[in-house]
Design a protein around this motif. Structure first.
Motif, PDB file in Angstrom:
ATOM      1  N   PRO A 119     -12.149   3.581  -3.481  1.00 43.17           N
ATOM      2  CA  PRO A 119     -11.332   4.532  -2.685  1.00 43.17           C
ATOM      3  C   PRO A 119     -10.377   4.206  -1.847  1.00 43.17           C
ATOM      4  N   ALA A 120      -9.307   5.032  -1.701  1.00 41.77           N
ATOM      5  CA  ALA A 120      -8.084   4.675  -1.030  1.00 41.77           C
ATOM      6  C   ALA A 120      -8.557   4.133   0.407  1.00 41.77           C
ATOM      7  N   ASN A 121      -9.643   5.104   1.076  1.00 42.52           N
ATOM      8  CA  ASN A 121      -9.825   4.968   2.180  1.00 42.52           C
ATOM      9  C   ASN A 121     -10.520   3.565   2.432  1.00 42.52           C
ATOM     10  N   ASP A 122     -11.170   2.845   1.705  1.00 47.67           N
ATOM     11  CA  ASP A 122     -11.423   1.359   1.791  1.00 47.67           C
ATOM     12  C   ASP A 122     -10.464   0.472   1.827  1.00 47.67           C
ATOM     13  N   PHE A 123      -9.559   0.736   0.808  1.00 49.69           N
ATOM     14  CA  PHE A 123      -8.319  -0.145   0.668  1.00 49.69           C
ATOM     15  C   PHE A 123      -7.410  -0.026   2.135  1.00 49.69           C
ATOM     16  N   ILE A 124      -7.329   1.107   2.545  1.00 45.46           N
ATOM     17  CA  ILE A 124      -6.352   1.274   3.884  1.00 45.46           C
ATOM     18  C   ILE A 124      -7.329   0.425   4.953  1.00 45.46           C
ATOM     19  N   LYS A 125      -8.606   0.575   5.021  1.00 41.49           N
ATOM     20  CA  LYS A 125      -9.344  -0.062   6.071  1.00 41.49           C
ATOM     21  C   LYS A 125      -9.104  -1.440   5.916  1.00 41.49           C
ATOM     22  N   LEU A 140      -6.390  -3.145   4.435  1.00 40.63           N
ATOM     23  CA  LEU A 140      -4.939  -3.318   4.849  1.00 40.63           C
ATOM     24  C   LEU A 140      -4.860  -3.482   6.328  1.00 40.63           C
ATOM     25  N   LYS A 141      -5.472  -2.431   6.925  1.00 43.29           N
ATOM     26  CA  LYS A 141      -5.431  -2.640   8.455  1.00 43.29           C
ATOM     27  C   LYS A 141      -6.027  -3.758   9.029  1.00 43.29           C
ATOM     28  N   LYS A 142      -7.101  -4.120   8.582  1.00 47.76           N
ATOM     29  CA  LYS A 142      -7.801  -5.606   8.845  1.00 47.76           C
ATOM     30  C   LYS A 142      -6.697  -6.668   8.795  1.00 47.76           C
ATOM     31  N   ALA A 143      -6.086  -6.795   7.757  1.00 49.87           N
ATOM     32  CA  ALA A 143      -5.188  -7.837   7.608  1.00 49.87           C
ATOM     33  C   ALA A 143      -3.660  -7.291   8.287  1.00 49.87           C
ATOM     34  N   GLY A 144      -3.403  -6.436   8.962  1.00 49.72           N
ATOM     35  CA  GLY A 144      -2.154  -5.952   9.335  1.00 49.72           C
ATOM     36  C   GLY A 144      -1.987  -6.442  10.559  1.00 49.72           C
ATOM     37  N   GLY A 145      -2.888  -6.731  11.405  1.00 51.18           N
ATOM     38  CA  GLY A 145      -2.725  -7.244  12.693  1.00 51.18           C
ATOM     39  C   GLY A 145      -2.685  -5.926  13.701  1.00 51.18           C
ATOM     40  N   ILE A 146      -2.585  -6.312  15.170  1.00 50.92           N
ATOM     41  CA  ILE A 146      -2.640  -5.141  16.054  1.00 50.92           C
ATOM     42  C   ILE A 146      -1.374  -4.206  16.156  1.00 50.92           C
ATOM     43  N   ASN A 147      -0.404  -4.663  15.545  1.00 47.62           N
ATOM     44  CA  ASN A 147       0.937  -3.989  15.477  1.00 47.62           C
ATOM     45  C   ASN A 147       1.062  -3.062  14.284  1.00 47.62           C
ATOM     46  N   LEU A 148       0.034  -2.988  13.422  1.00 45.61           N
ATOM     47  CA  LEU A 148       0.332  -2.014  12.251  1.00 45.61           C
ATOM     48  C   LEU A 148      -0.094  -0.572  12.785  1.00 45.61           C
ATOM     49  N   ARG A 149       0.688  -0.092  12.920  1.00 47.86           N
ATOM     50  CA  ARG A 149       0.515   1.352  13.552  1.00 47.86           C
ATOM     51  C   ARG A 149      -0.061   2.458  12.583  1.00 47.86           C
ATOM     52  N   SER A 150       0.445   2.406  11.397  1.00 52.09           N
ATOM     53  CA  SER A 150      -0.016   3.462  10.554  1.00 52.09           C
ATOM     54  C   SER A 150      -0.046   2.900   9.061  1.00 52.09           C
ATOM     55  N   VAL A 151      -0.881   3.620   8.170  1.00 52.75           N
ATOM     56  CA  VAL A 151      -0.783   3.260   6.731  1.00 52.75           C
ATOM     57  C   VAL A 151      -1.026   4.531   5.907  1.00 52.75           C
ATOM     58  N   SER A 152       0.193   4.665   5.189  1.00 54.41           N
ATOM     59  CA  SER A 152       0.034   6.249   4.462  1.00 54.41           C
ATOM     60  C   SER A 152      -0.030   5.998   3.081  1.00 54.41           C
ATOM     61  N   VAL A 153      -0.425   6.864   2.333  1.00 59.84           N
ATOM     62  CA  VAL A 153      -0.410   6.836   0.697  1.00 59.84           C
ATOM     63  C   VAL A 153       0.693   7.615   0.298  1.00 59.84           C
ATOM     64  N   ILE A 154       1.954   7.184  -0.245  1.00 60.49           N
ATOM     65  CA  ILE A 154       2.873   7.887  -0.749  1.00 60.49           C
ATOM     66  C   ILE A 154       2.843   7.963  -2.114  1.00 60.49           C
ATOM     67  N   ASP A 155       2.100   7.206  -2.999  1.00 61.30           N
ATOM     68  CA  ASP A 155       1.903   7.708  -4.262  1.00 61.30           C
ATOM     69  C   ASP A 155       0.634   7.102  -4.914  1.00 61.30           C
ATOM     70  N   VAL A 156       0.131   8.026  -5.743  1.00 62.26           N
ATOM     71  CA  VAL A 156      -0.940   7.553  -6.738  1.00 62.26           C
ATOM     72  C   VAL A 156      -0.561   7.920  -8.082  1.00 62.26           C
ATOM     73  N   TYR A 157      -0.804   6.718  -8.967  1.00 63.75           N
ATOM     74  CA  TYR A 157      -0.490   7.062 -10.222  1.00 63.75           C
ATOM     75  C   TYR A 157      -1.566   6.492 -11.250  1.00 63.75           C
ATOM     76  N   GLN A 158      -1.892   7.290 -12.187  1.00 67.03           N
ATOM     77  CA  GLN A 158      -2.766   6.829 -13.255  1.00 67.03           C
ATOM     78  C   GLN A 158      -2.146   7.078 -14.577  1.00 67.03           C
ATOM     79  N   GLY A 159      -2.321   6.737 -15.646  1.00 67.22           N
ATOM     80  CA  GLY A 159      -1.845   6.889 -17.047  1.00 67.22           C
ATOM     81  C   GLY A 159      -0.937   5.978 -17.683  1.00 67.22           C
ATOM     82  N   LYS A 160       0.058   6.507 -18.274  1.00 64.24           N
ATOM     83  CA  LYS A 160       1.167   5.871 -19.293  1.00 64.24           C
ATOM     84  C   LYS A 160       1.310   4.584 -18.442  1.00 64.24           C
TER      85      LYS A 160
END
Lengths: 323, 664
Positions: free
Chosen positions: B588-594, B596-616
């Motif tokens: 789940p994206a949410n687990d991934f974001i969690k 990324l935040k853990k490893a991103g340090g205190i100055n990481l302000r935001s994580v957004s998903v700009i693209d999700v792709y499955q397929g060819k």
């Protein structure tokens, strides 16, 4: 190089330059580092001393001519390009849209209006459970078992003896048990009676007010009701107070307003019955109070001129009230 | 109570116009429900309150009218009939249940006919004619408020008992219905059997008819407590029980029996026995009240003389003492018991509308119920988000609940109005789906509806908030702006949570009524507070519904936001990086974001998903997901090196935790 010749040549080239590109290259040809103007300037140093000022002036004048002509032309071209872009980008501003307009249920609108009115008068909102015990719904309110007054309430029961509250009055009891006077509360909520026709639904909403303190009297009750009616019914209707009977108030009052087709009953009220005060441990010799209650559906129907109460629970989205 | 004005006027010494009479009745608390002009007369229907049992009689109503107009009550006197009949009867009475019992044997000399004026009075009151014997009892009751009962004296024994039966007893009433009564039904019995249900109805075994030649006429005062509720237990209310339940004048029995006796004498001619009588002395109720009390409760000063005069007009005996008045209540006012009742009498006769009003200067403040505030805020947010509020009944159809697989724990009503409203709703979803069906069938194509209301299970009840989203894509307009996917509804819900400063977690688990692949449990920390998802395809099919998105949350488990200080936004420029990963599509994206935040340090302000792709171009088991990360420090401009280090950490962390690979 002859200045006059160059000037003539510039003017003819300028006349032909009709694009941003050609104007820019013309600008470089004349005003660039190795351009014609700088050649003319270098010639100036070879000119006889007495002619220098005159010639210098003419060259500068020529320079200004070039600069101004080109920049004004460029500006014109930009302007027309912009004009073209703007006109190409024009949209039809009249295309219809269907905005997602949210709405409150009319009952919520009226309940809110009434609650806000009394909140502004210092009442505090209280709520209580919809599934009640016999005690809070009846006994504590001075309605003993088998009393004919219970006929006024067609009650929904559960197998364990609990019931769906038939009025918001149990909240009075719960509030008085928890808080001590002075008390000024307003209880809006759902109530239930087994009844269904044009003016009754098995579930409806009431709002009930209660004031308890020392020296609360009938005149206070009358004034509170009159002021509310004046605020709610904008056309200042004639009001009638008449004796009625509720086991939990004494004296009891029914309030009517004069409508187009005669008197309309809008609420019940009265001075809190001493037995009710005793039931919550207050001495009726020390404290007195008043209570009032009204049906929100009734007020909603009057406000929006709805004739069948059942319509309010059909939730027909075509009849959404905006506001 | 329904009657003709002319009947009422018999008791009033003076005249009164129709309009005044009608107005006064209502202003006295005897509400006029309907009135109709009829041939020189006025038919009046009163809607009486349960306290005014005394006004189920013409005399009772006349008393109030006389009191308010200062007129004299004209009460005809009835003499005892000459008692020539020497019949034997003994009467034995349970005095706890019956304060007085009078009976008289009347031998009827001829066949009588019900006179016209009696017929008219009965008709007005909607009481059917039975036979002249019974008609007279009903007529006297309408005048005096005293229910009478006539037994056929040949059908009953010599001994009359007023008593509670010692065992369950079967009997047949006058209306033909058979009942089995329990021990709490007061009966009139003779040596052999029950001959009447006291204060409710006579039994068929002692019924009078056209052939009856001798009657035993009963005029009794049964205590309300011994009558109350009993008729209702049998499923009806009689004219007698209606009056006894509310209380009958304890002193009117003799008056009523003499009134009736005179009518029997006039209409049938008759021989009369003595009156057999059993009664206990009753004490008149006394109430002491002071002028101060009256003034303080009414909020105005009322001269004592005025109070005394009007109470006397209501037939109270008034004895003035030094600081108070000693009142003796008239026997017909069963309802008067306490000082406050006297206040109402005074106010009633003066007229509620004639009493002053005064502004209340009382401020009482205690904290508001947060639950009400929360409900209000929730409604505001959803209305502003374009949702229409609905309000549904709190009871729903249990079979509908079952189809939705919602809850087996719903509470059954003991006496539902109908089988499709037989249980308390365990959820708001059935209501919303009904609203959908109703409106969809009437052509509505766009739905954003919500409701706030209590829901119930056997163990508890809580305030719930639920919403429904649906859009019929075939009716899409040129703008295509209305969308109704899972994500569209979740967006509204996220907005709601964000307004309340709550960050819930969506966890893919399924509720019975939702699509297992397109639904989520909503959790706050570890607590489940609701769910959101697409209606389960099986249910869609069963109910012939399209693809609807729904959510429901428990409002009670949400707290109103605390007020926090507003944080100053950082002044130093930030740094942005985009990272694309290839990862198992089950993550789940949410687990991934969690992570990324853990490893991103205190100055990481935001994580957004700009693209999700499955397929060819991507393995079937994988998805490509691109994050945009934003760092910013509150203390200094971040250096590229620093950010690069963080990104490195994140890439390694994601590889370790999710086996995610950076996409080149």
């Amino acid at each position: 190089m002859d200045l006059a010749q160059e000037k003539k040549s510039f003017l003819s080239k300028f006349k032909e330059a009709d694009s941003q590109d050609s104007l820019n290259s013309l600008k470089i040809q004349y005003l660039g580092k190795k351009g014609i103007l700088s050649s003319l300037m270098s010639q100036l140093s070879n000119a006889p001393a007495e002619k220098k000022p005159e010639l210098g002036k003419s060259i500068n004048k020529f320079k200004s001519l070039i600069e101004e002509s080109i920049s004004s032309s460029l500006e014109k071209i930009e302007q027309s390009a912009l004009n073209e872009q703007l006109s190409n980008e024009a949209i039809d501003v009249t295309l219809p849209l269907s905005p997602d307009v949210g709405s409150y249920h009319p009952i919520s609108l009226i309940a809110n209006e009434i609650s806000n009115y009394f909140k502004n008068k210092g009442y505090v909102l209280r709520e209580g459970p919809e599934i009640e015990s016999e005690y809070f719904n009846f006994s504590a309110l001075n309605i003993p078992e088998n009393h004919p007054a219970r006929d006024m309430h067609d009650t929904f029961y559960f197998d364990n003896g609990n019931l769906l509250r038939t009025h918001t009055s149990p909240v009075q009891i719960r509030s008085m048990e928890l808080e001590s006077p002075p008390l000024k509360i307003l209880c809006p909520g759902k109530v239930f009676r087994c009844d269904s026709d044009q003016t009754h639904t098995p579930m409806f909403h009431q709002v009930e007010g209660l004031v308890v303190d020392k020296d609360i009297n009938f005149a206070h009750l009358k004034n509170e009701i009159l002021e509310f009616i004046e605020s709610f019914f904008k056309d200042n209707p004639k009001v009638r107070f008449r004796p009625s009977y509720f086991p939990f108030t004494e004296p009891s009052v029914e309030v009517d307003i004069k409508g187009e087709n005669g008197w309309l009953e809008i609420m019940g009220c009265g001075m809190v019955h001493p037995n009710v005060l005793k039931n919550v441990g207050l001495s009726p010799e020390v404290y007195s109070g008043f209570a009032f209650g009204m049906g929100i559906e009734r007020m909603t129907m009057l406000r929006y001129q709805i004739s069948d109460i059942r319509m309010l629970f059909e939730n027909d989205l075509r009849f959404v009230i905006k506001g | 109570m329904q009657f003709y004005k002319s009947d009422l006027l018999q008791y009033i010494s003076g005249s009164i116009s129709d309009t005044n009479l009608l107005e006064q009745l209502t202003e006295l608390g005897l509400e006029v429900d309907q009135s109709k002009k009829e041939k020189n007369d006025l038919l009046i229907k009163l809607d009486l309150t349960p306290n005014r049992g005394d006004c189920f009689s013409l005399i009772g109503i006349a008393r109030d009218i006389c009191a308010v107009n200062n007129l004299k009550l004209k009460l005809p006197k009835f003499k005892k009939q000459q008692q020539k009949l020497d019949s034997k009867k003994t009467v034995s009475v349970d005095k706890s249940a019956c304060s007085s019992y009078l009976g008289q044997i009347i031998k009827l000399k001829s066949k009588g006919k019900t006179p016209q004026h009696i017929k008219k009075t009965l008709k007005a009151a909607d009481i059917g004619q039975v036979n002249p014997i019974v008609d007279i009892t009903n007529y006297v009751m309408l005048h005096t408020g005293q229910p009478l009962h006539a037994f056929d004296n040949k059908k009953i024994g010599k001994k009359i008992y007023v008593k509670f039966p010692s065992k369950r007893t079967k009997l047949k009433l006058l209306d033909g219905a058979s009942h089995e009564i329990t021990k709490d039904f007061l009966t009139i019995s003779d040596e052999k059997e029950v001959i009447a249900l006291a204060g409710i109805m006579g039994c068929a075994n002692s019924e009078v008819d056209e052939t009856t030649q001798e009657i035993f006429l009963e005029s009794a005062c049964f205590e309300p407590s011994s009558i109350r509720g009993n008729a209702r237990k049998l499923g009806f209310q009689s004219e007698a029980s209606l009056r006894f339940e509310r209380g009958v004048d304890k002193e009117i029995q003799e008056y009523a029996i003499n009134f009736a006796a005179q009518l029997y004498a006039e209409i049938f001619g008759g021989d009369f026995s003595k009156i057999f009588k059993q009664s206990k002395n009753h004490k008149a109720k006394k109430i002491s009240i002071s002028k101060e009390f009256i003034d303080s409760r009414l909020g105005t000063e009322i001269p004592s003389a005025k109070v005394i005069k009007l109470l006397k007009a209501l037939e109270f005996k008034v004895e003035s003492k030094r600081n108070s008045m000693e009142l003796t209540c008239p026997s017909h006012r069963y309802d008067i018991e306490i000082k406050e009742d006297i206040i109402e009498e005074i106010a009633r006769i003066i007229g509620y509308d004639n009493l002053p009003s005064k502004r209340l200067k009382l401020l009482a403040s205690s904290p508001e119920d947060t639950s009400i505030e929360k409900e209000k805020l929730s409604k505001d947010i959803f209305v502003n988000a374009g949702f229409n509020e609905v309000i549904n009944y709190a009871f729903v159809d249990s079979s509908f609940v079952q189809i939705l697989g919602l809850n087996n724990d719903s509470i059954q009503l003991a006496n539902p109005m109908s089988s499709n409203q037989d249980v308390m709703r365990p959820s708001l979803i059935p209501g919303l789906l009904s609203n959908f069906e109703y409106n969809f069938n009437r052509g509505t194509q766009k739905f954003r509806i919500f409701e706030v209301g209590n829901v119930f299970t056997k163990e508890e009840s809580w305030k719930s908030l639920a919403g429904l989203l649906f859009f019929d894509k075939s009716s899409s307009d040129w703008s295509g702006s209305f969308q109704s996917s899972f994500y569209d509804l979740r967006k509204s819900l996220d907005m709601f949570f964000s307004r309340l400063n709550i960050e819930p977690i969506y966890k893919k688990t399924s509720a019975n009524h939702l699509h297992p692949g397109m639904s989520a449990e909503i959790k706050m920390k570890t607590k489940s507070i609701g769910n959101i998802g697409v209606l389960h395809p099986v249910i869609q099919k069963k109910l012939k519904l399209p693809e609807i998105v729904l959510f429901e949350i428990n409002l009670d488990s949400i707290k109103l936001p605390k007020i926090n200080a507003i944080a100053q936004p950082p002044k130093f420029p930030g740094s942005e990086r985009d990272l694309s990963f290839l990862v198992s599509k089950e993550i789940p994206a949410n687990d991934f974001i969690k992570e990324l935040k853990k490893a991103g340090g205190i100055n990481l302000r935001s994580v957004s998903v700009i693209d999700v792709y499955q397929g060819k171009g991507i393995d079937e088991s994988l998805k490509s997901i691109t994050f945009r990360l934003f760092w910013q420090s509150t203390g200094a401009t971040l250096e590229d090196k620093e950010v690069d280090q963080r990104v490195e950490n994140q890439i390694n962390h994601a590889a370790k935790i999710f086996n995610a690979k950076l996409r080149s």
